[in-house]
Scaffold this motif. Structure first.
Motif, PDB file in Angstrom:
ATOM      1  N   ILE A 201      30.549  52.362  33.856  1.00  0.00           N
ATOM      2  CA  ILE A 201      29.208  52.890  33.648  1.00  0.00           C
ATOM      3  C   ILE A 201      28.192  51.863  34.116  1.00  0.00           C
ATOM      4  O   ILE A 201      28.547  50.824  34.655  1.00  0.00           O
ATOM      5  CB  ILE A 201      28.975  53.256  32.156  1.00  0.00           C
ATOM      6  CG1 ILE A 201      29.243  52.038  31.268  1.00  0.00           C
ATOM      7  CG2 ILE A 201      29.847  54.418  31.744  1.00  0.00           C
ATOM      8  CD1 ILE A 201      28.936  52.288  29.801  1.00  0.00           C
ATOM      9  N   ASN A 202      26.928  52.184  33.879  1.00  0.00           N
ATOM     10  CA  ASN A 202      25.786  51.333  34.240  1.00  0.00           C
ATOM     11  C   ASN A 202      25.506  51.344  35.736  1.00  0.00           C
ATOM     12  O   ASN A 202      25.228  50.310  36.343  1.00  0.00           O
ATOM     13  CB  ASN A 202      25.978  49.885  33.758  1.00  0.00           C
ATOM     14  CG  ASN A 202      25.937  49.757  32.255  1.00  0.00           C
ATOM     15  OD1 ASN A 202      25.667  50.732  31.551  1.00  0.00           O
ATOM     16  ND2 ASN A 202      26.207  48.573  31.745  1.00  0.00           N
ATOM     17  N   GLY A 203      25.542  52.508  36.321  1.00  0.00           N
ATOM     18  CA  GLY A 203      25.137  52.637  37.708  1.00  0.00           C
ATOM     19  C   GLY A 203      23.659  52.986  37.801  1.00  0.00           C
ATOM     20  O   GLY A 203      23.065  53.535  36.871  1.00  0.00           O
ATOM     21  N   LEU A 204      23.041  52.682  38.930  1.00  0.00           N
ATOM     22  CA  LEU A 204      21.626  52.954  39.149  1.00  0.00           C
ATOM     23  C   LEU A 204      21.479  54.268  39.907  1.00  0.00           C
ATOM     24  O   LEU A 204      22.050  54.429  40.992  1.00  0.00           O
ATOM     25  CB  LEU A 204      20.985  51.813  39.941  1.00  0.00           C
ATOM     26  CG  LEU A 204      19.491  51.949  40.260  1.00  0.00           C
ATOM     27  CD1 LEU A 204      18.678  51.947  38.966  1.00  0.00           C
ATOM     28  CD2 LEU A 204      19.036  50.832  41.180  1.00  0.00           C
ATOM     29  N   SER A 205      20.726  55.203  39.342  1.00  0.00           N
ATOM     30  CA  SER A 205      20.531  56.489  39.996  1.00  0.00           C
ATOM     31  C   SER A 205      19.653  56.331  41.235  1.00  0.00           C
ATOM     32  O   SER A 205      18.816  55.432  41.320  1.00  0.00           O
ATOM     33  CB  SER A 205      19.888  57.486  39.030  1.00  0.00           C
ATOM     34  OG  SER A 205      18.567  57.084  38.716  1.00  0.00           O
ATOM     35  N   LYS A 206      19.847  57.230  42.199  1.00  0.00           N
ATOM     36  CA  LYS A 206      19.112  57.146  43.461  1.00  0.00           C
ATOM     37  C   LYS A 206      17.617  57.382  43.249  1.00  0.00           C
ATOM     38  O   LYS A 206      16.774  56.766  43.911  1.00  0.00           O
ATOM     39  CB  LYS A 206      19.672  58.173  44.446  1.00  0.00           C
ATOM     40  CG  LYS A 206      19.423  57.833  45.904  1.00  0.00           C
ATOM     41  CD  LYS A 206      20.182  56.579  46.301  1.00  0.00           C
ATOM     42  CE  LYS A 206      19.976  56.244  47.773  1.00  0.00           C
ATOM     43  NZ  LYS A 206      20.683  55.009  48.153  1.00  0.00           N
ATOM     44  N   ASP A 207      17.267  58.272  42.327  1.00  0.00           N
ATOM     45  CA  ASP A 207      15.852  58.554  42.085  1.00  0.00           C
ATOM     46  C   ASP A 207      15.127  57.315  41.553  1.00  0.00           C
ATOM     47  O   ASP A 207      14.019  56.992  41.994  1.00  0.00           O
ATOM     48  CB  ASP A 207      15.711  59.709  41.089  1.00  0.00           C
ATOM     49  CG  ASP A 207      16.183  61.028  41.669  1.00  0.00           C
ATOM     50  OD1 ASP A 207      16.203  61.138  42.916  1.00  0.00           O
ATOM     51  OD2 ASP A 207      16.553  61.918  40.895  1.00  0.00           O
ATOM     52  N   VAL A 208      15.756  56.627  40.615  1.00  0.00           N
ATOM     53  CA  VAL A 208      15.142  55.419  40.064  1.00  0.00           C
ATOM     54  C   VAL A 208      15.089  54.327  41.130  1.00  0.00           C
ATOM     55  O   VAL A 208      14.105  53.584  41.229  1.00  0.00           O
ATOM     56  CB  VAL A 208      15.921  54.934  38.826  1.00  0.00           C
ATOM     57  CG1 VAL A 208      15.378  53.600  38.322  1.00  0.00           C
ATOM     58  CG2 VAL A 208      15.861  55.981  37.721  1.00  0.00           C
ATOM     59  N   GLN A 209      16.115  54.255  41.950  1.00  0.00           N
ATOM     60  CA  GLN A 209      16.119  53.250  43.008  1.00  0.00           C
ATOM     61  C   GLN A 209      14.967  53.460  43.985  1.00  0.00           C
ATOM     62  O   GLN A 209      14.315  52.505  44.417  1.00  0.00           O
ATOM     63  CB  GLN A 209      17.451  53.284  43.754  1.00  0.00           C
ATOM     64  CG  GLN A 209      17.621  52.144  44.751  1.00  0.00           C
ATOM     65  CD  GLN A 209      18.963  52.189  45.447  1.00  0.00           C
ATOM     66  OE1 GLN A 209      19.438  53.252  45.829  1.00  0.00           O
ATOM     67  NE2 GLN A 209      19.593  51.040  45.613  1.00  0.00           N
ATOM     68  N   LYS A 210      14.681  54.715  44.317  1.00  0.00           N
ATOM     69  CA  LYS A 210      13.571  54.996  45.229  1.00  0.00           C
ATOM     70  C   LYS A 210      12.237  54.615  44.597  1.00  0.00           C
ATOM     71  O   LYS A 210      11.344  54.092  45.268  1.00  0.00           O
ATOM     72  CB  LYS A 210      13.571  56.476  45.611  1.00  0.00           C
ATOM     73  CG  LYS A 210      14.718  56.868  46.527  1.00  0.00           C
ATOM     74  CD  LYS A 210      14.680  58.350  46.842  1.00  0.00           C
ATOM     75  CE  LYS A 210      15.858  58.757  47.733  1.00  0.00           C
ATOM     76  NZ  LYS A 210      15.837  60.218  48.023  1.00  0.00           N
TER      77      LYS A 210
END
Length: 714
Positions: A201-210
Motif C-alpha cells: 500500500i501507500n501508492g500515490l494516485s495520478k490525480d494527486v500527482q498532477k
C-alpha cells in the motif's frame, strides 16, 4: 532461483584448505612467518581486538600474497596493473556526456524496440488488447520480443502463489515457462485479489500527482497551524500583492465549509484549467511521455490561504471533522507567553487523543538509505524485527510528486508497526509533507530526520544542519505534531561538531514541542563513523528526558550482548535502533529474541538471500527490468554482508562492527565466497540467484561500506 551449483560455488583458492576441526594448519610450510605482512598470526586475540582486527582462528587465515620486489610493485602501481582484488574491483571509465535531447531520443528508440513490448499486450498476449493501437509508445511485435528475450530463469514465478492472481507481467516474465493456463493476464475483479498477505500500500494516485506537479495541491490543516504559529514563511508577504485576494478576509467562516460565496466557481475554474492542460501531460505529440514530465525545480507552497476543505479544490477527501477543527479559529492571534488561544486549543490535540506507540523493548530496524528497501524490511520482519521504517524521503521531492521518492513510502502488509522518515529544512515544508502523507498513506508514525550527515542534505539546511538551529528544530516539530494526529518522532546525532554536543540541553524541551520519541545516534555529524558510538552520552540524555518522551539509542549494536548491555546500564532507555548491524547480519533480531549467538551456516545465509530475491521480484517485477533492479539492490546489500565473520571462525565472540576482517577461508566454498569483498564475487553470488548478468554489466557500491575508520568531511 537456482541452488548454488558446485561449479559456481568454487572460488579461486589454494588446493590445500584446512578442515573446520583442525587445531593447526594443514600445510605448515604454506603458513607465513610471524613477521608476515598481515601481522595477524604473531598477535594474540586480545592484541588483535585492541587494533580493531577480527581475531579469526589461525587455521582459517589465508596466507599473504607473494611479495615481489618493491620496485616492481611501484612500477605495477604506476601502470595501474595491481593483482590485488581489493584494489582492482572496478575500473573507472569516462563516459561521453550526452545532451538531454540525445538522451530523450535514445529513450524513445529503446521504447520502440522489440525488447520493450507493450505491458498490456505482454499481459494478455493479444496484439489487439492495447487501446492506443498504433499510437502506443511501446512495441507490439510479439514475435520480435520472443526472439530477443533472454532465457527464462530457473525456479518458479514469484506471483505463482498470489492468491488466485496471475502474473501481471505475462510474456515479459522471466519465469514465463512456469505459467499455467497460458497466462499472464490479470484476473479481473474489484481489487480484492490484491489484498492479502503479500499486498503493498501507500501508492500515490495520478490525480494527486498532477496536482503536486502544478503546485495546485492545498494543505488546509498545515497552513492553519503555520499561520497560528506565525510560520507561514516569506511567501505570505507577497500574497497581498497578487490578484487573488485572501480567502480568510473575504469569505465568512461558515461558507468555508459549504463552498459558498464563489469558492465553488473558483474550484471549477481551477479544474477547468487542469483538464485543458492535462493534454500536455498525457500528450505524446512532442515525444515526451506522461511519466517523463520533468518535476518543477522547486515545490512552491501556496501561502495565500486560497484553499477550501472540500474536495473541489484539491481533489482529496478530507474528513468533515478535520475541516471543522481547522478553519473557524484561523483568525486568532499566535500564542503569546503561556496563554493558549482558542486556535491553539483546537489544533493541538490532547495527548490522550493521539494513538501512542510504545517503543519499549521492541526491536527497531532503522531507516537505511538504499539498502533499507521494502524487500529488505520484509526479510528482517521474518527474522524478528518489531518496528520498521521506510528510507529517508526528502520533503521537497515528495511535494513535487516525484514517483521515485514516493516509492520510499511503500508499506507491506507484514509490517504491522511501520513508520516513514522524512527530511526537510523548514517548518512549512515539513508540515505540508506531514499532512500529505497523513492523507495519502497508512503509517503508524512519522519520523523527522535531523541527523543525516550527507553533504548534499546538510548543505540544504536539513539533516544534521538543524542541530545548529534549535529554534528551527522546535518550529518544525511543533508544526508537524499539531498538523496530524500521528505520533511524531525525531532522529538526531549528539551534535554537529565533535565535542560540542547540543542535544542534552534540548532533550527536556523536545517532548514539550510535541515529539513522541527521539532516537539519538551516539556520534556527531563531524565524526560520521570514525569512532565508536558514545553510549555514555546517550545514557545521559535518556536520564534527562521527561517521562512522556521515549528515548532510543543508536550505534554499533551488533549482538544480543550489546543490546543487553545498553538496556541494563540505562533502564531509562526505551529501546535500541539497529542499523548497520542489520545490514551485515539481519538475523541479529533472532539472536536478540533468542539470546544466543547464531553460528549460521552458509546454506542458511544463502536461503535468506533467496527469500530476498523472491520478495524483490514481487516488489520490482519479474520482467527483465525487475530482475536487474533486484540484482542491483542485492549487490548493494552484499557489499555489507561480506563483513560478517561466522561465529565458529572467531577466537573472541561476539564480533564488533569496527573489526576489520582479515582475509580468511570459510568452512566451505560458499562461505568463502560470501566473505569476499570483491565486487566480482558479489556478482557471482547474484548469478546463482538471478542468472547471468547482461553483457557489459558492471557494479560499484553506492556507499563506502568498507571504510571502517574513515572520517569524511572532518
Amino acid at each position: 532461483m537456482a541452488e548454488p551449483s558446485a561449479e559456481l560455488a568454487q572460488p579461486p583458492q589454494p588446493t590445500l584448505k584446512p578442515d573446520v576441526g583442525d587445531d593447526v594448519p594443514v600445510d605448515t610450510e604454506q603458513q607465513p612467518p610471524p613477521s608476515s605482512s598481515n601481522g595477524t598470526r604473531s598477535l594474540s586475540p586480545e592484541e588483535l581486538v585492541a587494533k580493531s582486527i577480527a581475531p579469526v582462528k589461525p587455521q582459517f587465515l589465508r596466507p599473504p600474497p607473494a611479495r615481489n620486489n618493491p620496485k616492481d610493485d611501484d612500477a605495477a602501481a604506476t601502470d595501474g596493473s595491481n593483482s590485488n582484488d581489493k584494489s582492482s574491483q572496478s575500473t573507472v571509465v569516462a563516459k561521453e556526456k550526452k545532451s538531454r535531447r540525445q538522451l530523450k531520443r535514445e529513450r524513445r528508440e529503446v521504447k520502440k524496440s522489440a525488447s520493450n513490448i507493450c505491458p498490456e499486450i505482454a499481459k494478455t498476449g493479444d496484439v489487439n488488447s492495447c487501446a492506443y493501437k498504433n499510437n502506443c509508445r511501446f512495441s507490439h511485435d510479439i514475435e520480435g520480443f520472443k526472439a530477443q528475450k533472454p532465457e527464462d530463469l530457473e525456479g518458479e514465478c514469484p506471483f505463482a502463489n498470489g492468491g488466485g492472481r496471475k502474473c501481471p507481467y505475462g510474456l515479459a516474465c522471466r519465469f514465463y515457462g512456469t505459467h499455467k493456463d497460458g497466462g499472464g493476464a490479470v484476473v479481473e475483479g474489484n481489487g480484492s485479489e490484491n489484498v492479502g498477505k503479500n499486498s503493498e500500500i501507500n501508492g500515490l494516485s495520478k490525480d494527486v500527482q498532477k496536482l503536486l506537479w502544478k503546485n495546485k495541491m492545498k494543505f488546509p490543516k498545515a497552513d492553519a497551524v503555520l499561520k497560528s504559529l506565525g510560520l507561514m514563511g516569506p511567501g505570505s508577504a507577497k500574497a497581498k500583492k497578487q490578484d487573488t485576494v485572501e480567502v480568510y478576509e473575504t469569505v465568512p467562516d461558515d461558507s468555508l465549509l459549504s463552498g459558498e460565496n464563489g469558492l465553488s466557481e473558483l474550484a471549477t475554474d481551477s479544474f477547468a484549467k487542469l483538464d485543458c492542460s492535462s493534454e500536455v501531460v498525457n500528450s505524446d505529440a512532442d515525444g515526451a511521455a506522461a511519466d517523463e514530465l520533468p518535476p518543477l525545480k522547486k515545490a512552491k507552497s501556496d501561502s495565500k490561504g486560497n484553499y477550501c476543505c472540500g474536495e473541489e479544490t484539491n481533489g482529496l477527501d478530507i474528513l468533515e471533522k478535520d475541516s471543522e477543527s481547522c478553519f473557524p479559529q484561523t483568525e486568532a492571534e499566535p500564542i503569546t507567553g503561556d496563554t493558549l488561544t482558542e486556535t491553539d486549543r483546537s489544533l493541538k490535540l490532547h495527548p490522550r487523543e493521539r494513538k501512542l506507540i510504545d517503543f519499549r523493548e521492541k526491536l527497531y530496524l532503522a531507516p537505511l538509505t538504499t539498502v533499507g528497501n521494502l524487500p529488505f524490511r520484509r526479510v528482517c520482519k521474518a527474522l524478528g524485527a518489531d518496528i520498521t521504517c521506510g528510507e529517508m524521503a526528502m520533503c521537497t521531492n515528495l511535494l513535487q510528486g516525484q514517483a521515485s521518492e514516493w516509492a520510499l513510502l511503500r508499506r507491506h502488509s507484514s509490517e504491522d508497526l511501520f513508520g516513514v522518515q522524512i527530511c526537510g529544512s523548514y517548518p512549512d515544508t515539513v508540515a505540508r509533507t506531514v499532512e500529505l502523507i497523513h492523507q495519502e498513506c497508512v503509517v503508524d508514525f512519522i519520523d523527522i530526520n535531523m541527523g543525516c550527515p550527507i553533504d548534499i542534505v546538510v548543505n540544504k539546511g536539513a539533516g544534521s544542519a538543524l542541530l545548529n538551529k534549535p529554534m528551527r528544530m522546535k518550529n518544525i516539530v511543533e508544526a508537524a505534531s499539531r498538523t496530524v494526529e500521528k505520533p511524531i518522532t525525531i532522529k538526531v546525532r549528539t551534535g554537529y561538531f565533535e565535542g560540542k554536543s547540543r542535544i542534552d540541553s534540548l532533550i527536556a524541551d523536545i517532548g514539550n514541542w510535541g515529539a513522541h520519541a527521539v532516537t539519538i545516534h551516539g556520534r556527531s555529524r563531524q565524526q560520521r563513523y570514525s569512532k565508536l558510538a558514545d553510549w555514555d552520552y546517550v545514557y545521559q540524555c535518556a536520564r534527562k528526558a521527561p517521562q512522556s518522551l521515549q528515548v532510543l539509542g543508536n550505534g554499533d549494536v551488533f549482538s544480543y550482548v550489546d543490546w543487553n548491555k545498553h538496556k541494563s546500564e540505562c533502564p531509562e532507555l526505551s529501546s535500541c535502533m539497529i542499523a548497520r548491524g542489520a545490514l551485515t547480519k539481519p538475523w541479529i533480531f533472532t539472536e536478540i529474541k533468542e539470546q544466543r549467538h547464531w553460528d549460521i551456516s552458509s546454506g542458511e545465509r544463502f536461503n535468506i538471500l533467496k527469500d530476498y530475491v523472491r520478495v524483490g521480484l514481487e516488489h520490482w517485477g519479474s520482467d527483465t527490468k525487475g530482475v536487474e533492479t533486484t540484482r542491483r539492490f542485492l549487490l548493494e546489500w552484499l557489499s555489507y554482508t561480506c563483513r560478517y565473520i561466522p561465529v565458529g571462525l572467531l577466537d573472541v565472540i561476539p564480533q564488533h562492527l569496527n573489526w576489520r576482517p582479515p582475509s580468511y577461508y570459510g568452512r566451505d566454498d560458499l562461505e568463502t565466497l560470501m566473505s569476499s569483498d570483491s565486487a566480482a564475487d558479489w556478482i557471482r553470488i547474484s548469478e546463482m540467484l538471478l542468472g547471468k548478468v547482461p553483457e557489459g554489466f558492471s557494479f560499484a557500491p553506492k556507499h563506502k561500506s568498507n571504510a571502517y575508520d574513515r572520517a569524511e568531511n572532518g
